[in-house]
Enzyme design. Structure first.
Site, PDB file in Angstrom:
ATOM      1  N   GLY A  14       6.631  -8.401 -13.354  1.00 22.04           N
ATOM      2  CA  GLY A  14       6.026  -7.187 -12.793  1.00 22.04           C
ATOM      3  C   GLY A  14       5.651  -6.186 -13.862  1.00 22.04           C
ATOM      4  N   GLY A  16       4.272  -3.079 -13.205  1.00 19.39           N
ATOM      5  CA  GLY A  16       4.085  -1.744 -12.611  1.00 19.39           C
ATOM      6  C   GLY A  16       4.809  -0.718 -13.475  1.00 19.39           C
ATOM      7  N   PHE A  17       5.096   0.441 -12.900  1.00 25.65           N
ATOM      8  CA  PHE A  17       5.776   1.495 -13.675  1.00 25.65           C
ATOM      9  C   PHE A  17       7.091   0.988 -14.265  1.00 25.65           C
ATOM     10  CE2 PHE A  17       3.370   4.394 -10.781  1.00 25.65           C
ATOM     11  CZ  PHE A  17       2.693   5.100 -11.761  1.00 25.65           C
ATOM     12  N   GLU A 174      -2.276  11.806   2.272  1.00 26.91           N
ATOM     13  CA  GLU A 174      -3.258  11.931   1.189  1.00 26.91           C
ATOM     14  C   GLU A 174      -4.581  11.259   1.566  1.00 26.91           C
ATOM     15  OE1 GLU A 174      -0.619  12.721  -2.771  1.00 26.91           O
ATOM     16  OE2 GLU A 174      -1.129  10.630  -2.390  1.00 26.91           O
TER      17      GLU A 174
HETATM   18  C1  LIG Z   1      -0.540   4.602  -1.995  1.00 23.30           C
HETATM   19  C2  LIG Z   1       0.694   4.987  -2.771  1.00 23.30           C
HETATM   20  C3  LIG Z   1       0.857   6.294  -3.237  1.00 23.30           C
HETATM   21  C4  LIG Z   1       1.985   6.646  -3.974  1.00 23.30           C
HETATM   22  N1  LIG Z   1       2.111   7.943  -4.445  1.00 23.30           N
HETATM   23  C5  LIG Z   1       3.152   8.262  -5.237  1.00 23.30           C
HETATM   24  C6  LIG Z   1       3.259   9.556  -5.821  1.00 23.30           C
HETATM   25  O1  LIG Z   1       2.402  10.428  -5.614  1.00 23.30           O
HETATM   26  N2  LIG Z   1       4.320   9.807  -6.643  1.00 23.30           N
HETATM   27  C7  LIG Z   1       5.279   8.852  -6.909  1.00 23.30           C
HETATM   28  O2  LIG Z   1       6.211   9.119  -7.666  1.00 23.30           O
HETATM   29  N3  LIG Z   1       5.212   7.631  -6.359  1.00 23.30           N
HETATM   30  C8  LIG Z   1       4.181   7.306  -5.541  1.00 23.30           C
HETATM   31  N4  LIG Z   1       4.092   6.066  -5.000  1.00 23.30           N
HETATM   32  C9  LIG Z   1       5.172   5.103  -5.257  1.00 23.30           C
HETATM   33  C10 LIG Z   1       5.017   4.459  -6.608  1.00 23.30           C
HETATM   34  O3  LIG Z   1       3.678   4.072  -6.832  1.00 23.30           O
HETATM   35  C11 LIG Z   1       5.956   3.266  -6.676  1.00 23.30           C
HETATM   36  O4  LIG Z   1       7.268   3.746  -6.477  1.00 23.30           O
HETATM   37  C12 LIG Z   1       5.870   2.576  -8.018  1.00 23.30           C
HETATM   38  O5  LIG Z   1       4.577   2.055  -8.228  1.00 23.30           O
HETATM   39  C13 LIG Z   1       6.885   1.445  -8.107  1.00 23.30           C
HETATM   40  O6  LIG Z   1       6.786   0.858  -9.350  1.00 23.30           O
HETATM   41  P1  LIG Z   1       7.267  -0.645  -9.560  1.00 23.30           P
HETATM   42  O7  LIG Z   1       7.023  -0.962 -10.988  1.00 23.30           O
HETATM   43  O8  LIG Z   1       8.631  -0.817  -9.024  1.00 23.30           O
HETATM   44  O9  LIG Z   1       6.318  -1.507  -8.626  1.00 23.30           O
HETATM   45  P2  LIG Z   1       4.735  -1.678  -8.636  1.00 23.30           P
HETATM   46  O10 LIG Z   1       4.068  -0.505  -9.232  1.00 23.30           O
HETATM   47  O11 LIG Z   1       4.395  -2.077  -7.247  1.00 23.30           O
HETATM   48  O12 LIG Z   1       4.507  -2.909  -9.618  1.00 23.30           O
HETATM   49  C14 LIG Z   1       4.944  -4.198  -9.282  1.00 23.30           C
HETATM   50  C15 LIG Z   1       4.150  -5.209 -10.081  1.00 23.30           C
HETATM   51  O13 LIG Z   1       4.694  -6.486  -9.849  1.00 23.30           O
HETATM   52  C16 LIG Z   1       3.656  -7.427  -9.670  1.00 23.30           C
HETATM   53  N5  LIG Z   1       4.169  -8.528  -8.843  1.00 23.30           N
HETATM   54  C17 LIG Z   1       4.612  -8.459  -7.565  1.00 23.30           C
HETATM   55  N6  LIG Z   1       5.008  -9.674  -7.144  1.00 23.30           N
HETATM   56  C18 LIG Z   1       4.809 -10.519  -8.172  1.00 23.30           C
HETATM   57  C19 LIG Z   1       5.014 -11.916  -8.346  1.00 23.30           C
HETATM   58  N7  LIG Z   1       5.509 -12.683  -7.355  1.00 23.30           N
HETATM   59  N8  LIG Z   1       4.688 -12.485  -9.522  1.00 23.30           N
HETATM   60  C20 LIG Z   1       4.188 -11.726 -10.521  1.00 23.30           C
HETATM   61  N9  LIG Z   1       3.960 -10.395 -10.406  1.00 23.30           N
HETATM   62  C21 LIG Z   1       4.279  -9.802  -9.252  1.00 23.30           C
HETATM   63  C22 LIG Z   1       2.551  -6.633  -9.007  1.00 23.30           C
HETATM   64  O14 LIG Z   1       1.289  -7.244  -9.248  1.00 23.30           O
HETATM   65  C23 LIG Z   1       2.687  -5.276  -9.676  1.00 23.30           C
HETATM   66  O15 LIG Z   1       1.890  -5.176 -10.816  1.00 23.30           O
HETATM   67  C24 LIG Z   1       2.973   5.691  -4.245  1.00 23.30           C
HETATM   68  C25 LIG Z   1       2.821   4.371  -3.767  1.00 23.30           C
HETATM   69  C26 LIG Z   1       1.691   4.024  -3.052  1.00 23.30           C
HETATM   70  C27 LIG Z   1       1.521   2.612  -2.568  1.00 23.30           C
END
Ligand SMILES: Cc1cc2nc3c(=O)[nH]c(=O)nc-3n(C[C@H](O)[C@H](O)[C@H](O)COP(=O)(O)OP(=O)(O)OC[C@H]3O[C@@H](n4cnc5c(N)ncnc54)[C@H](O)[C@@H]3O)c2cc1C
Length: 446
Positions: A14, A16-17, A174
């Site tokens: 992953g 993401g953030f 939003e």
């Molecule tokens: C529309 C929306 C608005 C938001 N607004 C805010 C805000 O204003 N402020 C705030 O703080 N938070 C906000 N959030 C929440 C924030 O975006 C999430 O908490 C944050 O992105 C989580 O980060 P993460 O790295 O855990 O997951 P993600 O950012 O979801 O990243 C996960 C990554 O894992 C990858 N992945 C998933 N499954 C697999 C797999 N099986 N194999 C390989 N790769 C995989 C995905 O492609 C992705 O790149 C918002 C969320 C959304 C959906």
């Protein structure tokens, strides 16, 4: 510098953030080799997806090639692959195409996916907003509907300009506010012959207030701003069913619509189930305070996919800041482990929460004490925080150019219908919606 063979190997699922924060921290250590795997070749900035969906930003403003982010870091390899199997014991992940990777430490950071709560038709017919793909699809559907209503205004009676937004959390609020601006402010100059006053945006939430975590005065402010933008707010109401051409509300209303935006909730990414571990609230993986799995000190689960306890043991919310900080903390603990030191418990530094409700309107609770601000000041705070979080200077400049251009010209950003598949509609595929009106032809019980 140790040769490749002698480096500690870390596998991260992953980008993401959480995964990116972890990889960037680990990349500073020459004795560590990082394998970062994502199902997309890019990092996406989810908080701004709604701006792509409503034509305020281009997709490239909020998505960045992961290989590009680590182009100057020889100790980070990026792989495009979807992980479908995880062996916790051997810290091995397997991809759909059969490839596998093992590490001395494993970090699961696969985020969330939409939760449709078993609502019939919602997975097939609604438009979730959780990925760049979702956002460009929704943009094309909205623009496609305007195109079709422009060429045949009788389609308005069949719901062409009715948009339903499910969920009164930040995503729903939003997107509803931005849709109000799009329909009232930016699109009329391009669809000059279309009666935009016939467009409806219905925002539904089962609760008794929008943006529940904010204060009562913030609730009033949000409701007023959305009302001014023409958004109809339906509290205490959810969606019971989504069909090809209509949505059924929990109060029995049947609304013809070809655009139901799903902001109704999230659950853990599918990988959580692939681990074979017990899943807690929201299907997420319960982790220890140091972000590891019980009995597996070298397996970390961070960001949205995890239930991360705060200092009182309560789960932290699914937020970008929690994800980024937990990813960084996991990296520090991994390095501590390699150095024979003890990991430390994760402590979240809460800088507040904010939401944008449309042009020049936002609410924010800033700092540890969540001091509340509304309006233009909150809008400026929102702009600053989100621009500072965007990966890469080019994206920051491009986003600011788009926002400034939009602010001065009121034309909006790229009104580009680039997903023909999402705009394609068979207007005769739903017998519930008659050509002459909005009434249900088949009785539907409330
Ligand atoms: C529309 C929306 C608005 C938001 N607004 C805010 C805000 O204003 N402020 C705030 O703080 N938070 C906000 N959030 C929440 C924030 O975006 C999430 O908490 C944050 O992105 C989580 O980060 P993460 O790295 O855990 O997951 P993600 O950012 O979801 O990243 C996960 C990554 O894992 C990858 N992945 C998933 N499954 C697999 C797999 N099986 N194999 C390989 N790769 C995989 C995905 O492609 C992705 O790149 C918002 C969320 C959304 C959906």
């Amino acid at each position: 510098m140790p040769d490749e063979q002698n480096k500690h190997r870390v596998v991260i699922v992953g980008g993401g953030f959480a995964g990116l924060g972890c990889a960037q921290k680990l990349a500073d250590h020459d004795d560590v080799h990082v394998t970062l795997i994502d199902a997309n070749n890019y990092h996406q900035f989810q908080p701004l997806l709604y701006q792509v969906a409503t034509s305020q930003l281009a997709g490239t403003d909020i998505a960045h090639s992961l290989r590009g982010v680590f182009a100057d870091q020889d100790n980070v390899d990026v792989h495009l692959a979807e992980i479908t199997g995880v062996d916790i014991e051997t810290r091995t992940v397997r991809a759909k195409d059969g490839k596998s990777w093992s590490g001395d430490a494993l970090v699961l950071a696969a985020g969330s996916q939409p939760n449709f709560f078993n609502t019939p038709g919602a997975p097939e017919h609604s438009f979730p907003l959780y990925s760049l793909d979702n956002a460009t699809r929704l943009r094309s559907r909205i623009l496609g509907l305007f195109e079709q209503a422009d060429s045949d205004p009788s389609l308005i009676d069949r719901g062409a300009l009715n948009i339903v937004v499910v969920g009164g959390g930040p995503t729903g609020v939003e997107v509803a506010g931005a849709l109000g601006d799009m329909i009232k402010v930016t699109l009329p100059s391009e669809y000059r012959n279309l009666d935009h006053t016939r467009a409806r945006i219905c925002l539904l939430d089962y609760g008794d207030a929008l943006l529940k975590p904010f204060s009562a005065s913030a609730h009033d402010y949000v409701a007023k701003v959305l009302d001014d933008k023409g958004v109809e707010i339906h509290l205490g109401t959810g969606v019971k069913e989504v069909a090809t051409g209509h949505a059924v509300f929990s109060d029995g209303t049947v609304l013809p619509t070809r655009c139901v935006v799903w902001g109704g909730g999230i659950k853990a990414a599918a990988v959580a189930a692939d681990c074979g571990l017990a899943q807690g609230r929201g299907g997420r993986v319960d982790v220890r305070p140091d972000l590891t799995l019980p009995d597996h000190p070298d397996v970390y689960v961070v960001g949205d996919i995890a239930n991360i306890p705060d200092s009182d043991g309560n789960p932290l919310p699914q937020l970008g800041s929690v994800a980024l900080q937990s990813g960084t903390c996991a990296a520090e603990n991994i390095i501590a482990g390699f150095d024979g030191k003890k990991p430390k418990d994760f402590r979240y530094h809460d800088k507040g929460i904010m939401a944008m409700i449309g042009r020049h309107a936002a609410i924010a609770e800033v700092g540890k004490r969540h001091h509340e601000i509304h309006g233009e000041l909150a809008h400026m705070a929102w702009l600053g925080v989100h621009a500072s979080l965007l990966t890469g200077t080019r994206a920051k400049i491009e986003s600011f150019v788009d926002w400034a251009w939009d602010g001065f010209t009121k034309t909006g950003g790229p009104h580009v219908l680039d997903r023909g598949d999402a705009a394609e509609i068979n207007w005769d595929d739903d017998p519930t919606v008659t050509p002459s009106g909005t009434e249900s032809a088949t009785p539907i019980s409330g």
